[in-house]
Design an enzyme around this catalytic site. Sequence first.
Site, PDB file in Angstrom:
ATOM      1  N   ALA A  61      -0.992   7.566   3.591  1.00 45.53           N
ATOM      2  CA  ALA A  61      -2.174   6.697   3.668  1.00 45.53           C
ATOM      3  C   ALA A  61      -1.950   5.440   2.833  1.00 45.53           C
ATOM      4  CB  ALA A  61      -3.386   7.461   3.154  1.00 45.53           C
ATOM      5  N   GLY A 102       0.175  11.571   4.061  1.00 45.94           N
ATOM      6  CA  GLY A 102      -0.278  11.354   5.432  1.00 45.94           C
ATOM      7  C   GLY A 102       0.868  11.138   6.396  1.00 45.94           C
ATOM      8  N   GLU A 105       1.827  14.519   7.321  1.00 43.53           N
ATOM      9  CA  GLU A 105       0.729  15.087   8.120  1.00 43.53           C
ATOM     10  C   GLU A 105       0.771  14.545   9.547  1.00 43.53           C
ATOM     11  OE1 GLU A 105      -2.159  13.920   5.022  1.00 43.53           O
ATOM     12  OE2 GLU A 105      -2.913  15.974   5.199  1.00 43.53           O
ATOM     13  N   GLU A 125      -0.309  14.264  -2.785  1.00 43.98           N
ATOM     14  CA  GLU A 125      -1.686  13.824  -3.036  1.00 43.98           C
ATOM     15  C   GLU A 125      -2.211  14.243  -4.404  1.00 43.98           C
ATOM     16  OE1 GLU A 125      -0.518  14.898  -0.192  1.00 43.98           O
ATOM     17  OE2 GLU A 125      -1.308  13.714   1.471  1.00 43.98           O
TER      18      GLU A 125
HETATM   19  N1  3HC Z   1       0.320   2.852   0.359  1.00 42.54           N
HETATM   20  C1  3HC Z   1       0.450   1.532   0.074  1.00 42.54           C
HETATM   21  N2  3HC Z   1       1.478   1.016  -0.593  1.00 42.54           N
HETATM   22  C2  3HC Z   1       2.424   1.871  -0.988  1.00 42.54           C
HETATM   23  C3  3HC Z   1       2.369   3.249  -0.735  1.00 42.54           C
HETATM   24  C4  3HC Z   1       1.249   3.739  -0.016  1.00 42.54           C
HETATM   25  N3  3HC Z   1       1.126   5.029   0.291  1.00 42.54           N
HETATM   26  N4  3HC Z   1       3.443   3.836  -1.274  1.00 42.54           N
HETATM   27  C5  3HC Z   1       4.170   2.853  -1.850  1.00 42.54           C
HETATM   28  N5  3HC Z   1       3.543   1.675  -1.678  1.00 42.54           N
HETATM   29  C6  3HC Z   1       3.988   0.357  -2.130  1.00 42.54           C
HETATM   30  C7  3HC Z   1       3.991   0.251  -3.643  1.00 42.54           C
HETATM   31  O1  3HC Z   1       2.704  -0.099  -4.115  1.00 42.54           O
HETATM   32  C8  3HC Z   1       5.017  -0.840  -3.871  1.00 42.54           C
HETATM   33  O2  3HC Z   1       4.386  -2.061  -3.622  1.00 42.54           O
HETATM   34  P1  3HC Z   1       4.747  -3.343  -4.501  1.00 42.54           P
HETATM   35  O3  3HC Z   1       6.194  -3.600  -4.259  1.00 42.54           O
HETATM   36  O4  3HC Z   1       3.829  -4.383  -4.022  1.00 42.54           O
HETATM   37  O5  3HC Z   1       4.495  -2.949  -5.928  1.00 42.54           O
HETATM   38  C9  3HC Z   1       6.029  -0.602  -2.748  1.00 42.54           C
HETATM   39  O6  3HC Z   1       5.353   0.210  -1.774  1.00 42.54           O
HETATM   40  C10 3HC Z   1       7.270   0.130  -3.184  1.00 42.54           C
HETATM   41  O7  3HC Z   1       6.859   1.284  -3.902  1.00 42.54           O
HETATM   42  P2  3HC Z   1       7.533   1.716  -5.265  1.00 42.54           P
HETATM   43  O8  3HC Z   1       7.762   0.515  -6.104  1.00 42.54           O
HETATM   44  O9  3HC Z   1       6.729   2.828  -5.815  1.00 42.54           O
HETATM   45  O10 3HC Z   1       8.949   2.200  -4.736  1.00 42.54           O
HETATM   46  P3  3HC Z   1       9.752   3.485  -5.153  1.00 42.54           P
HETATM   47  O11 3HC Z   1      10.948   3.500  -4.289  1.00 42.54           O
HETATM   48  O12 3HC Z   1       9.915   3.545  -6.625  1.00 42.54           O
HETATM   49  O13 3HC Z   1       8.819   4.739  -4.768  1.00 42.54           O
HETATM   50  C11 3HC Z   1       7.416   6.082  -3.356  1.00 42.54           C
HETATM   51  C12 3HC Z   1       8.474   4.957  -3.431  1.00 42.54           C
HETATM   52  C13 3HC Z   1       8.018   7.402  -3.842  1.00 42.54           C
HETATM   53  C14 3HC Z   1       7.007   6.211  -1.924  1.00 42.54           C
HETATM   54  C15 3HC Z   1       6.212   5.732  -4.251  1.00 42.54           C
HETATM   55  O14 3HC Z   1       5.789   4.416  -3.934  1.00 42.54           O
HETATM   56  C16 3HC Z   1       5.059   6.638  -4.037  1.00 42.54           C
HETATM   57  O15 3HC Z   1       5.023   7.696  -4.634  1.00 42.54           O
HETATM   58  N6  3HC Z   1       4.078   6.223  -3.207  1.00 42.54           N
HETATM   59  C17 3HC Z   1       2.883   6.965  -3.014  1.00 42.54           C
HETATM   60  C18 3HC Z   1       3.098   8.032  -1.975  1.00 42.54           C
HETATM   61  C19 3HC Z   1       1.852   8.838  -1.808  1.00 42.54           C
HETATM   62  O16 3HC Z   1       1.225   9.251  -2.756  1.00 42.54           O
HETATM   63  N7  3HC Z   1       1.491   9.088  -0.556  1.00 42.54           N
HETATM   64  C20 3HC Z   1       0.344   9.854  -0.270  1.00 42.54           C
HETATM   65  C21 3HC Z   1      -0.810   8.949  -0.138  1.00 42.54           C
HETATM   66  S1  3HC Z   1      -2.327   9.826  -0.047  1.00 42.54           S
HETATM   67  C22 3HC Z   1      -2.400  10.326   1.546  1.00 42.54           C
HETATM   68  O17 3HC Z   1      -1.482  10.157   2.309  1.00 42.54           O
HETATM   69  C23 3HC Z   1      -3.696  10.924   1.918  1.00 42.54           C
HETATM   70  C24 3HC Z   1      -3.612  11.742   3.133  1.00 42.54           C
HETATM   71  O18 3HC Z   1      -3.397  13.089   2.809  1.00 42.54           O
HETATM   72  C25 3HC Z   1      -4.860  11.620   3.920  1.00 42.54           C
END
Ligand code: 3HC
Length: 707
Positions: A61, A102, A105, A125
């Site tokens: 997401a 997501g 998912e 999450e």
């Molecule tokens: N949404 C929006 N932007 C995201 C994102 C996401 N899910 N994941 C990463 N980004 C963005 C970061 O903010 C960053 O942006 P920036 O360059 O402007 O700062 C860019 O992508 C690169 O991210 P990182 O600097 O963190 O790069 P890394 O390689 O160090 O890490 C990663 C990559 C492991 C994917 C890390 O970004 C991360 O953990 N992201 C979150 C993943 C996450 O938690 N996903 C689940 C979301 S909740 C969900 O899906 C709900 C669902 O169940 C309904």
Amino acid sequence: MTVRCTLQGDVEVIALDNPPLNSLGLDTRRELVAALEQAQADPDVAAIVLTGSGRAFSAGADLHEFGSPRAGQEPGLAGVIGTMERASKPVVAALHGLALGGGLELAMGCHYRIVAPGTRVALPEVKLGLLPGAGGTQRLPRAIGVGPALDLMVRGEQVAAEALVGIPEQKLFDQLARGADTVLDEAVALARSASRRHAAGAPLPRLRDLPCGHPQGDAYFQSARDAVRAANRNFPAPLQCVDAVESATREPFDVGLAHERERFVDLMRTPQSLALRHAFMAERSARKIPDVAPDTAQRTIAKVAVIGAGTMGGGIAMNFLNAGIPVVMLESSQQALDRGLATLRRNYEAQVGKGKLEPTRYAQRMALLTPTLGYADVADADLVIEAVFEDLGVKEQVFRQLDAVMKPGAILASNTSTLDLNTIAAFTRRPQDVVGMHFFSPANVMKLLEVVRGGGTGRDVLATVMAVGGRIGKICVVSGVCDGFIGNRMIEQYTRQAGFLIDEGCTPDQVDKAIEAFGFAMGPFRMGDLAGNDIGWAIRKRRAIEKPGVRFSKTADLLCAMGRFGQKTGAGWYDYAPGKRDAVPSRLVLDMIERHRAELGLTPRPIDDEEIVQRLVYALVNEAARILDEKIASRPSDIDMVYLAGYGFPLHRGGPLHYADGVGLSNVAKAMERFAQNPHDDAGFWQPAPLLRRLLAGHATFASLND
Ligand code: 3HC
Ligand code: NAI
């Protein structure tokens, strides 16, 4: 457009194309549904492949949408997944890079999944205070079994796809692709053969139709609940994962899905989730320096030198060795060098002993280390970090020497914690190359690195040091030059309040317990005993000369005068049994405190935990507001990051400024007004900082200053 469609023969390939990581925001969700509907309606399309692009299938997401109206707009992610799952043509997900939250998912809503080797998979999450909210809690247990699925959700860590492919009878992945470059072609072939089987009458497989249960039923969930509760005291989401997975085993799929949704929506509003999401964003914002363009050319760092092999120097060197970067470590005498090397070896050997480091890796790391007594050996380093005694005279000697020998373009960094970086830079003829790298002790363990920007520090130097900090796994936050930089300048106010609380009636144990119950890793007095009370003593002596108006409680000086420097002397604010680290309240110290109160003519009063916590935390907040006004920190979230990564501020409260916003700045101000009436507190301590006043007047929050 964030979704690209191409027809490969009779297979429609729908590619997510939403850089950097194909998060699933509203536009993408809308475009996905439109692409699916079009492919469904197109008689030339027999099957569909869903793929990612760039580094990832999808990181899930869109976190930037959370809390905004876009997050709630249709189609939601669960709706997109439902559309796909109901498709009458086979949908194959081709996964590579990352499939997170997501994203995973979404893949689980497809009929088939093929995964490239090395793909990292997670339901992360919980790290944002949430549970998977688009069917993950219901489909994953059906795909890989209840135990492994719950484990993945509760820990939130990434695992390699290969590990999941290895789970007996798993249904998550139909195929492990030969390689990342072939996964799409293999997916197209799989889609084609699936469409033939389907045309011949075979139903489309859906994870939702699989059975879900655990052989131990209730007993399993009871023990899972106990374990998860014990490991996640301050966070509700992991426990909610257990409940949701239990629902998957007891209820029809759609009922379980509805329960998951309710839990997701509830968790989204919890302070814990707000704090964790804030911390996630804060860590990424901190990498951005307002006047340093992201594409600023960086200097190459292939060899590092460390000057001084004491407590900090050894730990600093380990960071680089661990990252495979060669280090030359320079000392002033053979004896000090031997001592430093022995400590460094002991640290590594302890890791080997605990099975945390392979002996071969230890050998590789040590092979990268060159001890020396001569400056000729450091001259060609790209980055030199000074970690000698905290004495301006010694620093001057070292920096003049470095200026004389270091190759042009080398970065000269100081680990000083209290000295003026601009004065240090002025010892050289290259202030543009001088920067502060303020590590925290133990330097090989603590995540925080304050990158101190001097008046003359070059932008490329800053960009390089931020990047190299990332390479060694640190969370880097830029600080301007001031006494104590961001973290220690604030902690001084917190420590002063802790001292006044003692004068007024608290015991050290009471203060420590109150702030530890708030969630701090360690209270100020236990922390003082661990770090060494003599460090603060030296600083206060200097303060008494430099800033005679700043008042501290005298108890800390009296304690040091008793020789009670902390754990290293076996006694500090607490007593310590030989070889033990358990802090035992000390009668001697309590007597000293009482005598001191009597001398001040203070009658101790009962002070409750709420006052203790407020005085300590609001002391941080007020000083942080001054730091922001003086532009020592770029944004409030940087300050929160310093406190979360370096000072044990409770993660579930998101850092002092996020916490203050949550309490409400007007409530913070009211408490400060009350404390200002206290005749025993320092006059002027609770004067609200000008920025705090301005925020109050504008009914604004610290968050409004974040970018
Ligand atoms: N949404 C929006 N932007 C995201 C994102 C996401 N899910 N994941 C990463 N980004 C963005 C970061 O903010 C960053 O942006 P920036 O360059 O402007 O700062 C860019 O992508 C690169 O991210 P990182 O600097 O963190 O790069 P890394 O390689 O160090 O890490 C990663 C990559 C492991 C994917 C890390 O970004 C991360 O953990 N992201 C979150 C993943 C996450 O938690 N996903 C689940 C979301 S909740 C969900 O899906 C709900 C669902 O169940 C309904
Ligand atoms: P330390 O006393 O443990 O180590 C200093 C080392 O520098 C000693 O081994 C000494 O022999 C060596 N040294 C002294 N003069 C030298 C010279 N001219 N050339 C080469 N080596 C020389 O001190 P520590 O704790 O490691 O502190 C070092 C620096 O790091 C100080 O500036 C301190 O303020 C800073 N710092 C310390 C932290 C801590 O928790 N100890 C935390 C953050 C920063």
